[in-house]
Design a protein around this motif. Structure first.
Motif, PDB file in Angstrom:
ATOM      1  N   TYR A 294      -5.101  -2.596 -10.249  1.00  0.00           N
ATOM      2  CA  TYR A 294      -5.877  -4.159 -10.193  1.00  0.00           C
ATOM      3  C   TYR A 294      -6.509  -4.813  -9.467  1.00  0.00           C
ATOM      4  CZ  TYR A 294      -0.563  -3.447 -11.223  1.00  0.00           C
ATOM      5  OH  TYR A 294       1.080  -3.493 -10.747  1.00  0.00           O
ATOM      6  N   ALA A 295      -7.701  -3.937 -10.219  1.00  0.00           N
ATOM      7  CA  ALA A 295      -8.689  -3.859  -9.030  1.00  0.00           C
ATOM      8  C   ALA A 295      -9.245  -5.510  -9.996  1.00  0.00           C
ATOM      9  CB  ALA A 295      -9.884  -3.306  -9.698  1.00  0.00           C
TER      10      ALA A 295
ATOM     11  N   CYS B 215      -4.156   3.810   3.325  1.00  0.00           N
ATOM     12  CA  CYS B 215      -4.731   3.865   2.124  1.00  0.00           C
ATOM     13  C   CYS B 215      -5.715   4.625   2.043  1.00  0.00           C
ATOM     14  CB  CYS B 215      -5.050   1.919   2.414  1.00  0.00           C
ATOM     15  SG  CYS B 215      -6.205   2.187   3.913  1.00  0.00           S
TER      16      CYS B 215
ATOM     17  N   HIS C 114       0.745  -1.109  -0.416  1.00  0.00           N
ATOM     18  CA  HIS C 114      -0.057   0.416   0.245  1.00  0.00           C
ATOM     19  C   HIS C 114       0.674   1.139  -0.291  1.00  0.00           C
ATOM     20  CE1 HIS C 114      -4.510  -0.753   0.436  1.00  0.00           C
ATOM     21  NE2 HIS C 114      -3.772  -2.270   0.373  1.00  0.00           N
TER      22      HIS C 114
ATOM     23  N   ARG D 290      -8.240  -8.864  -0.204  1.00  0.00           N
ATOM     24  CA  ARG D 290      -8.598  -7.907  -1.384  1.00  0.00           C
ATOM     25  C   ARG D 290      -9.676  -7.624  -2.190  1.00  0.00           C
ATOM     26  NH1 ARG D 290      -6.362  -7.306  -6.425  1.00  0.00           N
ATOM     27  NH2 ARG D 290      -8.099  -8.276  -8.307  1.00  0.00           N
TER      28      ARG D 290
ATOM     29  N   PHE E 215      -3.134   4.425  -3.197  1.00  0.00           N
ATOM     30  CA  PHE E 215      -4.654   3.826  -3.146  1.00  0.00           C
ATOM     31  C   PHE E 215      -4.693   3.418  -4.908  1.00  0.00           C
ATOM     32  CE2 PHE E 215      -9.037   4.728  -3.924  1.00  0.00           C
ATOM     33  CZ  PHE E 215      -9.463   3.945  -3.598  1.00  0.00           C
ATOM     34  N   ASP E 216      -4.019   5.092  -5.738  1.00  0.00           N
ATOM     35  CA  ASP E 216      -3.858   5.098  -7.147  1.00  0.00           C
ATOM     36  C   ASP E 216      -3.569   3.850  -7.840  1.00  0.00           C
ATOM     37  OD1 ASP E 216      -6.090   7.193  -6.592  1.00  0.00           O
ATOM     38  OD2 ASP E 216      -4.426   8.666  -7.103  1.00  0.00           O
TER      39      ASP E 216
ATOM     40  N   PHE F 295     -11.994  -4.486  -3.390  1.00  0.00           N
ATOM     41  CA  PHE F 295     -12.442  -4.443  -4.569  1.00  0.00           C
ATOM     42  C   PHE F 295     -13.875  -4.774  -5.111  1.00  0.00           C
ATOM     43  CE2 PHE F 295      -7.097  -4.595  -4.754  1.00  0.00           C
ATOM     44  CZ  PHE F 295      -7.124  -3.336  -5.662  1.00  0.00           C
TER      45      PHE F 295
ATOM     46  N   GLN G  88      -5.342   1.359  -7.423  1.00  0.00           N
ATOM     47  CA  GLN G  88      -6.924   0.709  -8.958  1.00  0.00           C
ATOM     48  C   GLN G  88      -6.789   0.022  -9.417  1.00  0.00           C
ATOM     49  OE1 GLN G  88      -9.673   1.115  -6.974  1.00  0.00           O
ATOM     50  NE2 GLN G  88      -8.462   1.510  -5.089  1.00  0.00           N
TER      51      GLN G  88
END
Length: 297
Positions: free
Chosen positions: A36-37, A289, A25, A183, A30-31, A187, A34
């Motif tokens: 790897y969502a 995060c 993290h 995870r 955080f961006d 997500f 994303q």
């Protein structure tokens, strides 16, 4: 990265796994996460028995390189007799040489799992993210592989029956399940429909149960009655004894600060320690995060 028999179960590496989630993290933000969502899909890494052994491995490797967002990274895959399941030569690139154990010539369904671990080594090398020591660095690699959406393959490679067992990676099956659940919490993705191993889903369910319990520990508002009662007792003791820490294994601890008593606990999303003053109902934002937690301190 190797196989083991009998398979170790439980959570012997949990502290390192949590540290790896926090480190990831911090490194990607955080961006960055994303991107790897969505996990790598089974169709992209499936290996047909009739497919050419080398061309198929190259195809799966390309799919994993794209999923892990590795630019200009060409994987050259070969097979040889070796002690471990696989290995990768970490150089400056753009070409990386991966060697797979000869056993994968006849166990093609697990080639994607082995490649996912080794290609994550390349990603971590490029990110300059490492842990000291081989053991902890391999746990970091398994954790990152799983958290970034390719590690469900490693859990699916776990198989166990009355006469034999197989597991790829350094995490236990339940630890893989735990990271997958972390995870999924981030997500909103359920990996369970992709499992083909009969032993994969129970391990995922066990890890997910632990992740849920972590999200229901005081001082989080989601904590149950018994947890809240224990927390109140520990808080009272800390107030009377100048910030004495809670007992071993407690999900929180108390300490005296310049503004009074503070409680420390792990963020249920990224496992970073959060410290907040003991002052009743508050909303706390994690500095790593960005997750917001409702707490009753």
């Amino acid at each position: 990265m190797g196989t083991s028999s009998p398979v170790v179960h439980g959570y012997p590496h949990l502290a390192t796994v949590r540290a790896a989630i926090t480190a990831l993290h911090k490194r990607l933000s955080f961006d960055g996460l994303q991107g790897y969502a969505t996990s790598v899909l089974p169709a992209d890494v499936a290996f047909d028995d009739h497919e050419d052994l080398h061309l198929g491995a190259q195809r799966v490797a390309r799919a994993l390189v794209q999923h892990l967002r590795l630019p200009d990274a060409r994987m050259i895959v070969g097979y040889r007799e070796m002690q471990h399941a696989a290995g990768v030569e970490l150089a400056a690139g753009p070409e990386y040489f991966i060697e797979l154990n000869n056993r994968f010539r006849t166990h093609r369904r697990d080639i994607g799992a082995a490649l996912a671990h080794e290609i994550t080594h390349v990603l971590l090398h490029r990110l300059d993210l490492t842990f000291p020591g081989t053991r902890d660095n391999e746990i970091l690699t398994d954790t990152v592989t799983t958290y970034l959406g390719a590690g469900w393959l490693l859990l699916d490679a776990f198989r166990e029956d009355g006469v034999s067992s197989q597991k790829l990676g350094y995490l236990t099956p339940e630890e893989f399940g735990y990271v997958l659940a972390k995870r999924a919490g981030l997500f909103g993705e359920d990996p369970s429909p992709w499992f083909t191993s009969p032993q994969a889903y129970p391990a995922y369910a066990a890890g997910a149960a632990l992740a849920r319990r972590e999200a229901q520990q005081p001082p989080l508002v989601a904590a149950g009655w018994s947890g809240r009662r224990r927390y109140a007792k520990d808080r009272r003791y800390a107030q009377e004894h100048g910030g004495t820490r809670a007992g071993p294994g407690s999900p929180y601890s108390f300490e005296s600060g310049p503004d009074g008593l503070r409680v420390s606990f792990a963020c249920p999303t990224c496992c970073q320690r959060i410290r907040v003053g003991v002052r009743g109902r508050v909303r706390v934002r994690c500095g790593v995060c960005g997750g917001v937690q409702d707490c009753d301190t």
